[in-house]
Design an enzyme around this catalytic site. Structure first.
Site, PDB file in Angstrom:
ATOM      1  N   SER A 112       0.662  -1.340   0.080  1.00 37.94           N
ATOM      2  CA  SER A 112       0.056   0.096  -0.022  1.00 37.94           C
ATOM      3  C   SER A 112       0.810   1.256  -0.066  1.00 37.94           C
ATOM      4  CB  SER A 112      -0.790  -0.158   1.065  1.00 37.94           C
ATOM      5  OG  SER A 112      -1.748   0.988   1.041  1.00 37.94           O
ATOM      6  N   HIS A 113       0.730   1.976   0.951  1.00 38.57           N
ATOM      7  CA  HIS A 113       1.187   3.549   1.142  1.00 38.57           C
ATOM      8  C   HIS A 113       2.799   3.364   1.435  1.00 38.57           C
ATOM      9  CE1 HIS A 113      -0.532   2.303   4.767  1.00 38.57           C
ATOM     10  NE2 HIS A 113       0.269   3.063   5.289  1.00 38.57           N
ATOM     11  N   ASP A 276      -2.620   6.579  -3.292  1.00 39.72           N
ATOM     12  CA  ASP A 276      -1.557   5.706  -2.537  1.00 39.72           C
ATOM     13  C   ASP A 276      -0.982   4.496  -3.491  1.00 39.72           C
ATOM     14  OD1 ASP A 276      -3.556   4.082  -2.314  1.00 39.72           O
ATOM     15  OD2 ASP A 276      -2.671   3.261  -0.353  1.00 39.72           O
ATOM     16  N   ASP A 278      -1.135   1.421  -3.948  1.00 41.91           N
ATOM     17  CA  ASP A 278      -2.182   0.511  -4.513  1.00 41.91           C
ATOM     18  C   ASP A 278      -3.504   1.002  -5.034  1.00 41.91           C
ATOM     19  OD1 ASP A 278      -2.772   0.714  -1.824  1.00 41.91           O
ATOM     20  OD2 ASP A 278      -3.601  -1.273  -1.757  1.00 41.91           O
ATOM     21  N   ASP A 280      -6.113   2.606  -3.523  1.00 41.64           N
ATOM     22  CA  ASP A 280      -7.293   2.562  -2.580  1.00 41.64           C
ATOM     23  C   ASP A 280      -7.430   3.693  -1.765  1.00 41.64           C
ATOM     24  OD1 ASP A 280      -5.168   1.805  -0.833  1.00 41.64           O
ATOM     25  OD2 ASP A 280      -6.291  -0.164  -0.336  1.00 41.64           O
ATOM     26  N   ARG A 281      -6.399   4.714  -1.789  1.00 39.82           N
ATOM     27  CA  ARG A 281      -6.561   5.944  -0.871  1.00 39.82           C
ATOM     28  C   ARG A 281      -6.783   6.829  -1.620  1.00 39.82           C
ATOM     29  NH1 ARG A 281      -3.244   5.653   4.656  1.00 39.82           N
ATOM     30  NH2 ARG A 281      -3.253   3.357   4.964  1.00 39.82           N
ATOM     31  N   LYS A 375     -11.607  -0.327  -0.681  1.00 40.19           N
ATOM     32  CA  LYS A 375     -11.768   1.299  -0.764  1.00 40.19           C
ATOM     33  C   LYS A 375     -10.990   1.731  -2.194  1.00 40.19           C
ATOM     34  CE  LYS A 375      -7.433   2.166   2.471  1.00 40.19           C
ATOM     35  NZ  LYS A 375      -7.320   0.736   3.021  1.00 40.19           N
TER      36      LYS A 375
HETATM   37  C1  VG1 Z   1      -3.822   1.463   8.177  1.00 40.72           C
HETATM   38  C2  VG1 Z   1      -5.112   2.568   8.227  1.00 40.72           C
HETATM   39  C3  VG1 Z   1      -6.404   1.701   8.086  1.00 40.72           C
HETATM   40  C4  VG1 Z   1      -6.184   1.017   6.682  1.00 40.72           C
HETATM   41  C5  VG1 Z   1      -5.204   0.079   6.630  1.00 40.72           C
HETATM   42  C6  VG1 Z   1      -4.784  -0.545   5.288  1.00 40.72           C
HETATM   43  O1  VG1 Z   1      -3.924   0.507   9.103  1.00 40.72           O
HETATM   44  O2  VG1 Z   1      -5.102   3.210   9.429  1.00 40.72           O
HETATM   45  O3  VG1 Z   1      -7.405   2.767   8.191  1.00 40.72           O
HETATM   46  O4  VG1 Z   1      -7.304   0.374   6.500  1.00 40.72           O
HETATM   47  O5  VG1 Z   1      -3.883   0.902   6.674  1.00 40.72           O
HETATM   48  O6  VG1 Z   1      -4.767   0.672   4.212  1.00 40.72           O
HETATM   49  P1  VG1 Z   1      -3.306   0.582  10.588  1.00 40.72           P
HETATM   50  O7  VG1 Z   1      -3.614  -0.683  11.160  1.00 40.72           O
HETATM   51  O8  VG1 Z   1      -1.592   0.864  10.281  1.00 40.72           O
HETATM   52  O9  VG1 Z   1      -3.917   1.830  11.467  1.00 40.72           O
HETATM   53  V1  VG1 Z   1      -4.021   0.469   2.672  1.00 40.72           V
HETATM   54  O10 VG1 Z   1      -4.191   1.828   1.975  1.00 40.72           O
HETATM   55  O11 VG1 Z   1      -2.462   0.039   3.690  1.00 40.72           O
HETATM   56  O12 VG1 Z   1      -4.445  -1.058   2.561  1.00 40.72           O
HETATM   57 CO    CO Z   2      -3.431   1.564   0.065  1.00 35.60          CO
END
Ligand code: VG1
Ligand code: CO
Length: 542
Positions: A112-113, A276, A278, A280-281, A375
């Site tokens: 992801s990010h 981001d 992947d 989704d954000r 998302k």
């Molecule tokens: C974080 C965010 C959460 C999101 C998750 C995956 O998780 O707070 O809201 O669903 O990342 O997002 P955490 O446990 O680090 O707070 V993504 O865009 O990384 O799939």
């Molecule tokens: Co993501």
């Protein structure tokens, strides 16, 4: 034909927010990725001939794992693999492809990010047949399997050509390299009023989209520039790079600073957005106006009926617990239910499948709807564009109008990253033990009204998730939430979520930092952040 490779149990990852996320060097250890993928297949038990979707965000190590996953899928009885061209599939596009082609699941390769590159992060998530992240029952079973795995299966076959669309055979299984953008772009066109947006663009409406050298580049270029007519160059950093150009592909004020500065500067276009790693954000920022993700959820929900895909209205709204309560008041005004779920998109899946919610969102810049089961960054951008085009209004004006009607939830998240796990655990344990004594206590002008450790009972399947964060509620609707991240790859990350509510006739036109100062002091007094972490300020404020 099928080869059995002896192996050994491995550390795996306890069910967290999403999938297995580790350093690339960890994934490069012999058998590591294979062990996880085999554990997934052992739990998924695909029927012979089943379809599997594979794609990733293009980061370093993506192609290596994809080639191996294809051989393993063939050995595990899948009949067909759909893989995104170039190894690319954004998370929401993968969710859509799984649903559209009736796949039994999909492997999405992404952290992801988190940053990418040989010394950065990699990840593997498994999504199930509804297109959503594997529910906790499945991730728990996969984790259990990683603790006892003793072999993985593969076939002897060369790498396939990921860069040419078309069909090949791998050990009796069909592999289709598909256009990663086409199905997704078609879905977006079915949900939104592209004609209205095109008309706004023709009338001079401008935007800047920062793809952060991550997966949304090809999607945004096709949809925003080719189909909606925004000028060439509207999409910045539009080519996915294996290391995201050395940046954190995290669309917030810190990591998308260039876009943010542009939007609050004198040359700002009408609308700014980013996504981001992947896809989704989303980051939404109008000319001179940042919209918090919590507000974005509320504003989108209040106006969604203006988009063709949502003319029938919303069945319900769902938000993660730390997300501000702004959406709750929209739900109330619309006369629909609002659900409060633990952090992580997997908890929305049941509500969406059951038709109980239409729009969902998280404070971490995730917004989406029942069109997929993840998302969806570009979806949020397009819904905003649709609403602005139909209402012929700017972001700032829409936000002010919204607050004047519903009140305003000033909001910020403070992250303390890479802190010692022992200190983080002690902080949470102490906090939990002190909850009973909090109600009635005052912190300056703030009076604590209630405090608890959030636990969630899924209204569809009755499953219970405990320890999902500590919430402290103050008189008047303000709140502080404490939670440990489930996605970090180094030490622990403490997230402190701060929310101050001002009613519609209150102070709705102030600067956020000043409005949250009292809550920040209260959070320190309640949790002893400095004492437990050795930090006197957060690493990231979003
Ligand atoms: C974080 C965010 C959460 C999101 C998750 C995956 O998780 O707070 O809201 O669903 O990342 O997002 P955490 O446990 O680090 O707070 V993504 O865009 O990384 O799939
Ligand atoms: Co993501």
């Amino acid at each position: 034909m099928i080869q059995t490779v002896p192996t050994h149990p491995f550390e795996g990852q306890k069910p967290g927010t999403s999938g297995l996320r580790k350093k690339v060097t960890v994934f490069q250890q012999p058998n590591y990725s294979e062990n996880f993928i085999q554990s997934v297949f052992d739990v998924a038990r695909p029927e012979a001939g089943a379809t599997l979707v594979i794609g990733g965000d293009g980061r370093f190590h993506n192609r290596t794992v994809i080639q191996q996953a294809i051989r393993m899928a063939a050995a595990n009885g899948y009949g067909r693999v759909l893989v995104g061209g170039g190894g690319i599939l954004s998370t929401p596009a993968a969710s859509h492809v799984i649903r559209k082609y009736g796949a039994t699941g999909g492997l999405i390769l992404s952290a992801s990010h988190n940053p990418g590159g040989p010394n950065a992060d990699f990840g593997i998530k498994y999504n199930v047949a509804n297109g959503g992240p594997a529910p906790e029952g499945v991730t728990e079973a996969v984790y259990a399997r990683t603790q006892e795995i003793d072999r993985w299966l593969t076939v002897d076959a060369p790498d396939i050509d990921l860069d040419t669309l078309g069909t090949t055979q791998v050990g009796g299984m069909t592999v289709e390299v598909i256009d990663p953008v086409a199905d997704y772009a078609e879905l977006m066109e079915s949900l939104f009023d592209f004609a209205a947006i095109r008309q706004a663009v023709a009338g001079g409406f401008t935007m800047a989209f920062d793809a952060m050298s991550a997966v949304t580049g090809p999607y945004a270029t096709e949809i925003l520039e080719n189909r909606l007519g925004f000028a060439k160059g509207t999409v910045r950093n539009g080519v996915p790079l294996e290391d995201f150009g050395g940046h954190h592909p995290d669309p917030n004020m810190v990591h998308a600073k260039e876009l943010f500065d542009l939007m609050i500067g004198p040359d700002a276009p009408d609308f700014g957005a980013a996504s981001d790693g992947d896809g989704d954000r989303n980051l939404i920022v109008g000319r001179g106006r940042f919209v918090t993700p919590s507000d974005s959820l509320a504003m989108l929900a209040a106006n969604a009926h203006l988009a063709p895909g949502y003319t029938d209205g919303l069945k319900g709204i769902a938000r993660s617990m730390p997300t501000s309560a702004a959406a709750d008041r929209v739900a109330e005004a619309l006369g629909v239910a609002c659900y409060e779920t633990p952090t992580g998109w997997k908890f929305f899946g049941n509500l969406l499948d059951a038709g109980m919610a239409t729009i969902c969102g998280e404070e971490s810049a995730g917004t989406g709807s029942d069109h997929v089961r993840e998302k969806d960054g570009l979806w949020a951008v397009l819904l905003w564009l649709n609403i602005l085009a139909v209402r012929k209004i700017g972001v700032d004006a829409l936000a002010r109008e919204h607050w004047a009607r519903f009140g305003r939830n000033y909001y910020a998240r403070h992250d303390y990253e890479g802190i010692a796990t022992a200190g983080a655990d002690a902080l949470m344990a102490e906090l939990k033990a002190s909850l009973g004594a909090l109600p009635g206590k005052t912190f300056g002008p703030l009076a604590a009204a209630a405090a608890d450790s959030f636990s969630y009972t899924d209204p569809v399947d009755g499953s219970v998730s405990t320890n999902q964060g500590i919430r402290v509620l103050f008189e008047g609707g303000s709140r502080v939430v404490f939670r440990l991240s489930g996605t970090g790859t180094q030490g622990a990350t403490l997230r402190v979520y701060l929310e101050r509510f001002e009613p519609a006739d209150g102070r709705i036109d102030e600067e956020t930092p000043a409005m949250l100062a009292g809550l920040i002091a209260a959070a320190e007094a309640i949790a002893g952040i400095a004492r437990h972490t050795g930090r006197t300020a957060p690493d990231v404020i979003t």
